[in-house]
Every structure is written in structure tokens, then in C-alpha cells.
Design a protein around this motif. Structure first.
Motif, PDB file in Angstrom:
ATOM      1  N   LEU A 114     -20.983 -11.649  19.476  1.00  0.00           N
ATOM      2  CA  LEU A 114     -20.823 -11.712  18.006  1.00  0.00           C
ATOM      3  C   LEU A 114     -19.737 -11.488  17.375  1.00  0.00           C
ATOM      4  N   HIS A 115     -18.691 -11.581  17.541  1.00  0.00           N
ATOM      5  CA  HIS A 115     -17.352 -11.565  17.250  1.00  0.00           C
ATOM      6  C   HIS A 115     -16.776 -13.234  17.832  1.00  0.00           C
ATOM      7  N   ALA A 116     -18.036 -13.584  18.081  1.00  0.00           N
ATOM      8  CA  ALA A 116     -17.266 -15.186  17.650  1.00  0.00           C
ATOM      9  C   ALA A 116     -17.774 -16.301  16.820  1.00  0.00           C
ATOM     10  N   PRO A 117     -18.671 -16.035  16.430  1.00  0.00           N
ATOM     11  CA  PRO A 117     -19.006 -16.693  15.045  1.00  0.00           C
ATOM     12  C   PRO A 117     -18.736 -15.993  13.580  1.00  0.00           C
ATOM     13  N   LEU A 118     -17.692 -15.835  13.734  1.00  0.00           N
ATOM     14  CA  LEU A 118     -17.213 -14.734  12.388  1.00  0.00           C
ATOM     15  C   LEU A 118     -15.149 -15.368  12.232  1.00  0.00           C
ATOM     16  N   TYR A 119     -14.908 -16.186  12.921  1.00  0.00           N
ATOM     17  CA  TYR A 119     -14.234 -17.330  13.127  1.00  0.00           C
ATOM     18  C   TYR A 119     -14.261 -18.036  12.978  1.00  0.00           C
ATOM     19  N   ALA A 120     -13.166 -19.308  12.754  1.00  0.00           N
ATOM     20  CA  ALA A 120     -14.192 -20.330  12.666  1.00  0.00           C
ATOM     21  C   ALA A 120     -13.593 -20.821  13.588  1.00  0.00           C
ATOM     22  N   SER A 121     -14.756 -22.757  14.393  1.00  0.00           N
ATOM     23  CA  SER A 121     -14.894 -22.888  15.310  1.00  0.00           C
ATOM     24  C   SER A 121     -13.733 -23.727  15.933  1.00  0.00           C
ATOM     25  N   GLY A 122     -13.292 -23.879  14.954  1.00  0.00           N
ATOM     26  CA  GLY A 122     -12.325 -25.386  14.767  1.00  0.00           C
ATOM     27  C   GLY A 122     -12.886 -26.862  15.193  1.00  0.00           C
ATOM     28  N   GLU A 123     -13.956 -26.694  14.869  1.00  0.00           N
ATOM     29  CA  GLU A 123     -14.885 -27.837  15.966  1.00  0.00           C
ATOM     30  C   GLU A 123     -16.063 -28.369  14.714  1.00  0.00           C
ATOM     31  N   ASP A 124     -15.747 -30.201  14.036  1.00  0.00           N
ATOM     32  CA  ASP A 124     -15.981 -30.543  13.426  1.00  0.00           C
ATOM     33  C   ASP A 124     -17.560 -30.566  14.056  1.00  0.00           C
ATOM     34  N   GLY A 125     -18.547 -30.321  13.339  1.00  0.00           N
ATOM     35  CA  GLY A 125     -20.287 -30.776  14.012  1.00  0.00           C
ATOM     36  C   GLY A 125     -20.740 -30.075  15.165  1.00  0.00           C
ATOM     37  N   ALA A 126     -19.834 -28.283  15.227  1.00  0.00           N
ATOM     38  CA  ALA A 126     -20.447 -27.446  16.686  1.00  0.00           C
ATOM     39  C   ALA A 126     -21.602 -27.026  16.720  1.00  0.00           C
ATOM     40  N   GLU A 127     -21.596 -26.948  17.873  1.00  0.00           N
ATOM     41  CA  GLU A 127     -23.342 -26.487  18.288  1.00  0.00           C
ATOM     42  C   GLU A 127     -23.888 -24.858  17.713  1.00  0.00           C
ATOM     43  N   GLU A 128     -22.966 -24.690  17.809  1.00  0.00           N
ATOM     44  CA  GLU A 128     -22.862 -23.063  17.474  1.00  0.00           C
ATOM     45  C   GLU A 128     -23.697 -22.457  16.114  1.00  0.00           C
ATOM     46  N   TRP A 129     -23.966 -21.645  14.866  1.00  0.00           N
ATOM     47  CA  TRP A 129     -23.430 -21.706  13.594  1.00  0.00           C
ATOM     48  C   TRP A 129     -23.043 -20.302  13.714  1.00  0.00           C
ATOM     49  N   ASN A 130     -21.318 -20.566  12.428  1.00  0.00           N
ATOM     50  CA  ASN A 130     -20.941 -19.914  12.375  1.00  0.00           C
ATOM     51  C   ASN A 130     -20.347 -19.195  11.320  1.00  0.00           C
ATOM     52  N   PHE A 131     -20.242 -18.079  11.404  1.00  0.00           N
ATOM     53  CA  PHE A 131     -19.899 -17.488   9.097  1.00  0.00           C
ATOM     54  C   PHE A 131     -18.771 -18.023   8.860  1.00  0.00           C
ATOM     55  N   GLU A 132     -17.850 -18.248   9.356  1.00  0.00           N
ATOM     56  CA  GLU A 132     -16.425 -19.097   8.669  1.00  0.00           C
ATOM     57  C   GLU A 132     -16.747 -20.514   8.701  1.00  0.00           C
ATOM     58  N   ASP A 133     -17.507 -21.163   9.345  1.00  0.00           N
ATOM     59  CA  ASP A 133     -17.034 -22.100   9.433  1.00  0.00           C
ATOM     60  C   ASP A 133     -18.318 -23.012   7.770  1.00  0.00           C
ATOM     61  N   GLU A 134     -18.936 -22.127   7.898  1.00  0.00           N
ATOM     62  CA  GLU A 134     -19.783 -21.961   6.574  1.00  0.00           C
ATOM     63  C   GLU A 134     -19.397 -22.145   5.585  1.00  0.00           C
ATOM     64  N   LEU A 135     -18.487 -20.883   5.728  1.00  0.00           N
ATOM     65  CA  LEU A 135     -17.924 -20.564   4.509  1.00  0.00           C
ATOM     66  C   LEU A 135     -16.877 -21.604   4.238  1.00  0.00           C
TER      67      LEU A 135
END
Length: 228
Positions: free
Chosen positions: A36-57
Motif C-alpha cells: 500500500l505504501h509503495a504507490p504513494l511515492y514516485a517509483s523513479g522509473e520511466d514507464g514503470a509497470e505498476e500504477w503509482n499515485f505520485e507518478d501519475e501526479l
């Protein structure tokens, strides 16, 4: 923010609530927290496979949008950078000072100097001019790096807690240390009282997870309004 991702996250967060105070479910609770915690912070990856709230923002967001203040959205007029900073500060304070009795990432990793702002408290109780000053001055790359460092440290802390620790109340000495170090403004005693009434599980369920999602949602509404 995608409704289906938020619904899935919320459903799993309810499951975490039921698991945290059960020592027999400790390993599963830790793993679910990490998921649950992982998608709340940017993955730092371009085109990361897992959807991420901060990446989207952060995707295609302009610096002007991130710094804009005030901006009228439901429940807030604060800027995107303020929401990102405040949610990370609260997590840093509660996880490190209250859950782990350790030093804040802000200070231990010397982010107070690199963020480019005089404000080192949680952000609660700031005046309009203070939010405006912060939004204009904060170094955005340093802010995003600070958020990543807070996330890494939180995951270390939760992974290292003993099963029985989740049911423990926050020790008064740790609350007193938050006040002594100025991590919360003097005018915001209510926040210390609120944290003092929580167990470690309660801190995990709000500052370390839901509180962050709430502010990502608020930041997302700003982006949607400004960058139509």
C-alpha cells in the motif's frame, strides 16, 4: 487519479486495519503495508509497470502548477509542493520520532539545508504568506528526493518492528521530543495530543498511508484544475 486504483487501495487499507493488531498476522500485515505504501511515492522509473499515485501526479506537471498558490480546490487552497512536503514531513516525524524513536530524515540526511526553505515543522498551522513563501522557495528536486528518502526509511522501520509493537501507545517522552525539537508549531498542540492518543498501528494507518493519499488526491485536483 484513477477511481479504480483508489478503490482497490482503499479496500486493501481496510484489510490492513483488521490485521495490524493481530500478532499472528504480523508478516502479512507488514507485506500489505509495503504494497500500500509503495504507490504513494514516485517509483523513479520511466514507464514503470505498476500504477503509482505520485507518478501519475508528477507526469507532465509544470513547475508553475506545482508552485501555484493559492488555488481554490475542495478542502484546500495550498500548493502541490506544499501537499507533497507536508505529507512527507508528517510521515517523517511520526514514523521516525514516534514509532522508531530515531532521528528525522530531514535532519539525519541533511535535507533541511537542501530544501531551500526555513520551515522545518510539519506544516500544520501555516499562514497564507508562509505557504506562499514556501511554495515559491522550495527546491523541487530536493523535495522529491526528500520524499523518496522518507519512504525508504518508513519501510525499514515497519519491516523492523516486532509484532507486539503495533499495539503499543506512543510513549509520552517521544511526544515531548517532537515539541522540544520544534517539529510541530507551538500553536498546533492539538496535533501532539492527537498523536499521543494513537497506537503505532494507528500512526501506520493514518500518517504513513491514508494521510499521504489524501494529500496526493488534493494535489491531483490542483493539477486537473490548472492543466486542463
Amino acid at each position: 487519479m484513477q477511481p479504480e486504483q483508489k478503490k482497490n487501495w482503499n479496500d486493501r487499507h481496510k484489510a490492513l486495519t483488521a490485521m495490524l493488531n493481530k500478532p499472528a498476522a504480523h508478516a502479512g500485515a507488514v507485506n500489505l503495508f509495503l504494497d500500500l505504501h509503495a504507490p504513494l511515492y514516485a517509483s523513479g522509473e520511466d514507464g514503470a509497470e505498476e500504477w503509482n499515485f505520485e507518478d501519475e501526479l508528477l507526469k507532465n506537471i509544470s513547475e508553475d502548477t506545482m508552485r501555484l498558490y493559492p488555488v481554490s480546490t475542495p478542502g484546500s487552497s495550498n500548493s502541490v509542493v506544499w501537499h507533497l512536503w507536508h505529507s512527507a514531513r508528517v510521515e517523517d516525524i511520526t514514523m521516525n520520532m514516534l514509532a522508531a524513536d530515531s532521528g528525522q530524515v530531514l535532519l539525519v540526511q541533511h535535507f533541511a539545508a537542501s530544501l531551500g526553505t526555513e520551515f522545518t515543522h510539519s506544516g500544520n498551522g501555516m499562514t497564507g504568506p508562509e505557504v506562499a513563501d514556501f511554495s515559491e522557495a522550495v527546491d523541487i528536486p530536493a523535495l522529491l528526493a526528500y520524499r523518496r528518502a522518507v519512504a525508504v526509511r518508513t519501510r525499514e522501520i515497519i519491516g523492523g518492528l516486532a509484532p507486539e509493537a503495533f499495539k503499543s501507545k506512543v510513549e509520552p517522552e517521544r511526544i515531548a521530543r517532537v515539541a522540544k525539537e520544534g517539529a510541530v508549531k507551538d500553536s498546533e498542540q492539538w496535533l501532539l495530543d492527537y498523536w499521543a492518543g494513537k497506537t503505532i498501528a494507528g500512526l501506520i494507518l493514518m500518517p504513513a498511508t491514508r494521510h499521504n493519499l489524501v494529500h496526493l488526491n488534493k494535489a491531483g485536483r490542483i493539477k486537473q484544475k490548472v492543466q486542463k
